[in-house]
Design a protein around this motif. Structure first.
Motif, PDB file in Angstrom:
ATOM      1  N   ASP A  54      46.359  31.039  45.091  1.00 20.12           N
ATOM      2  CA  ASP A  54      46.832  31.414  43.758  1.00 20.12           C
ATOM      3  C   ASP A  54      45.678  31.746  42.814  1.00 20.12           C
ATOM      4  O   ASP A  54      45.758  32.693  42.036  1.00 20.12           O
ATOM      5  CB  ASP A  54      47.689  30.301  43.136  1.00 20.12           C
ATOM      6  N   TYR A  57      44.411  35.132  43.802  1.00 25.56           N
ATOM      7  CA  TYR A  57      45.376  36.175  43.461  1.00 25.56           C
ATOM      8  C   TYR A  57      45.431  36.420  41.948  1.00 25.56           C
ATOM      9  O   TYR A  57      45.538  37.562  41.502  1.00 25.56           O
ATOM     10  CB  TYR A  57      46.762  35.834  44.017  1.00 25.56           C
ATOM     11  N   ARG A  58      45.339  35.377  41.145  1.00 27.44           N
ATOM     12  CA  ARG A  58      45.318  35.536  39.684  1.00 27.44           C
ATOM     13  C   ARG A  58      44.108  36.357  39.250  1.00 27.44           C
ATOM     14  O   ARG A  58      44.216  37.247  38.411  1.00 27.44           O
ATOM     15  CB  ARG A  58      45.302  34.168  38.994  1.00 27.44           C
ATOM     16  N   LEU A  60      42.391  38.484  41.134  1.00 29.36           N
ATOM     17  CA  LEU A  60      42.566  39.861  41.619  1.00 29.36           C
ATOM     18  C   LEU A  60      43.513  40.632  40.708  1.00 29.36           C
ATOM     19  O   LEU A  60      43.245  41.796  40.364  1.00 29.36           O
ATOM     20  CB  LEU A  60      43.080  39.868  43.056  1.00 29.36           C
ATOM     21  N   SER A  61      44.600  40.009  40.290  1.00 30.33           N
ATOM     22  CA  SER A  61      45.552  40.661  39.380  1.00 30.33           C
ATOM     23  C   SER A  61      44.888  40.999  38.046  1.00 30.33           C
ATOM     24  O   SER A  61      45.100  42.081  37.499  1.00 30.33           O
ATOM     25  CB  SER A  61      46.766  39.774  39.139  1.00 30.33           C
ATOM     26  N   THR A  62      44.088  40.088  37.531  1.00 29.23           N
ATOM     27  CA  THR A  62      43.353  40.339  36.285  1.00 29.23           C
ATOM     28  C   THR A  62      42.405  41.512  36.462  1.00 29.23           C
ATOM     29  O   THR A  62      42.335  42.410  35.615  1.00 29.23           O
ATOM     30  CB  THR A  62      42.554  39.080  35.860  1.00 29.23           C
ATOM     31  N   VAL A  64      42.634  43.984  38.534  1.00 23.57           N
ATOM     32  CA  VAL A  64      43.413  45.225  38.617  1.00 23.57           C
ATOM     33  C   VAL A  64      43.857  45.648  37.217  1.00 23.57           C
ATOM     34  O   VAL A  64      43.715  46.810  36.827  1.00 23.57           O
ATOM     35  CB  VAL A  64      44.636  45.064  39.554  1.00 23.57           C
ATOM     36  N   ASP A  65      44.396  44.706  36.449  1.00 20.51           N
ATOM     37  CA  ASP A  65      44.856  45.003  35.088  1.00 20.51           C
ATOM     38  C   ASP A  65      43.740  45.570  34.215  1.00 20.51           C
ATOM     39  O   ASP A  65      43.990  46.425  33.356  1.00 20.51           O
ATOM     40  CB  ASP A  65      45.441  43.757  34.419  1.00 20.51           C
ATOM     41  N   GLU A  71      44.416  48.768  43.697  1.00 17.75           N
ATOM     42  CA  GLU A  71      45.275  48.044  44.633  1.00 17.75           C
ATOM     43  C   GLU A  71      46.201  49.022  45.325  1.00 17.75           C
ATOM     44  O   GLU A  71      46.565  50.056  44.774  1.00 17.75           O
ATOM     45  CB  GLU A  71      46.037  46.932  43.904  1.00 17.75           C
ATOM     46  N   GLU A  73      49.319  48.939  48.818  1.00 18.70           N
ATOM     47  CA  GLU A  73      50.066  48.079  49.731  1.00 18.70           C
ATOM     48  C   GLU A  73      50.002  48.666  51.126  1.00 18.70           C
ATOM     49  O   GLU A  73      50.338  49.828  51.341  1.00 18.70           O
ATOM     50  CB  GLU A  73      51.515  47.942  49.286  1.00 18.70           C
ATOM     51  N   LYS A  78      49.453  43.380  49.711  1.00 17.22           N
ATOM     52  CA  LYS A  78      48.562  44.044  48.768  1.00 17.22           C
ATOM     53  C   LYS A  78      47.125  43.969  49.259  1.00 17.22           C
ATOM     54  O   LYS A  78      46.685  42.932  49.738  1.00 17.22           O
ATOM     55  CB  LYS A  78      48.674  43.418  47.376  1.00 17.22           C
ATOM     56  N   PHE A  80      43.036  45.327  48.118  1.00 14.76           N
ATOM     57  CA  PHE A  80      42.258  45.642  46.927  1.00 14.76           C
ATOM     58  C   PHE A  80      40.894  46.188  47.313  1.00 14.76           C
ATOM     59  O   PHE A  80      40.369  45.890  48.383  1.00 14.76           O
ATOM     60  CB  PHE A  80      42.051  44.371  46.087  1.00 14.76           C
TER      61      PHE A  80
END
Length: 136
Positions: A54, A57-58, A60-62, A64-65, A71, A73, A78, A80
């Motif tokens: 987690d 992943y948090r 990685l999401s940040t 990307v944002d 990213e 699929e 997913k 990256f």
């Protein structure tokens, strides 16, 4: 994108420099391939045995944002990679076996735009998936 540019973005957005974020960015800076959160976790577990999926992943999401990572699929998961630094518009061929990429310097949007007159396209993403010559 290089690590220095990534840290400029993170700092501007109020994120602190941590060992874990630094290691994640270092992993991405060492490859052109698309990799998964699980790949990152496997590398980081040696130095951070309590590291959670987690947390990775948090981050990685940040990333990307904030436009630091791209990213996509592949096979239902997913993947990256570091954001391209190219100063020209392009797309990618992505090998589904090894994750290597090849830039494609053609954009099909001109053709598609003519097929849907009156529609305003805000953004697009075009990727081709298959196997590279080494994996074929």
């Amino acid at each position: 994108m290089n690590i220095e540019k990534a840290w400029e973005i993170l700092k501007k957005e109020g994120f602190k420099k941590t060992d874990k974020r630094e290691q994640i960015l270092e992993i991405f800076s060492q490859t052109e391939k698309y990799i998964t959160a699980r790949d990152i976790l496997d590398v980081m577990m040696a130095e951070h045995p309590g590291m959670s999926y987690d947390t990775i992943y948090r981050n990685l999401s940040t990333f990307v944002d904030l436009g630091i990572l791209e990213e996509t699929e592949l096979t239902g998961e997913k993947h990256f990679r570091m954001q391209c630094e190219a100063d020209h518009h392009h797309h990618h061929f992505i090998c589904m076996s090894c994750g290597n990429i090849k830039e494609i310097h053609y954009c099909p949007m001109e053709t598609l735009q003519n097929a849907i007159p009156g529609y305003q396209i805000e953004n697009h993403k075009f990727e081709i998936y298959g196997n590279c010559p080494e994996c074929h």
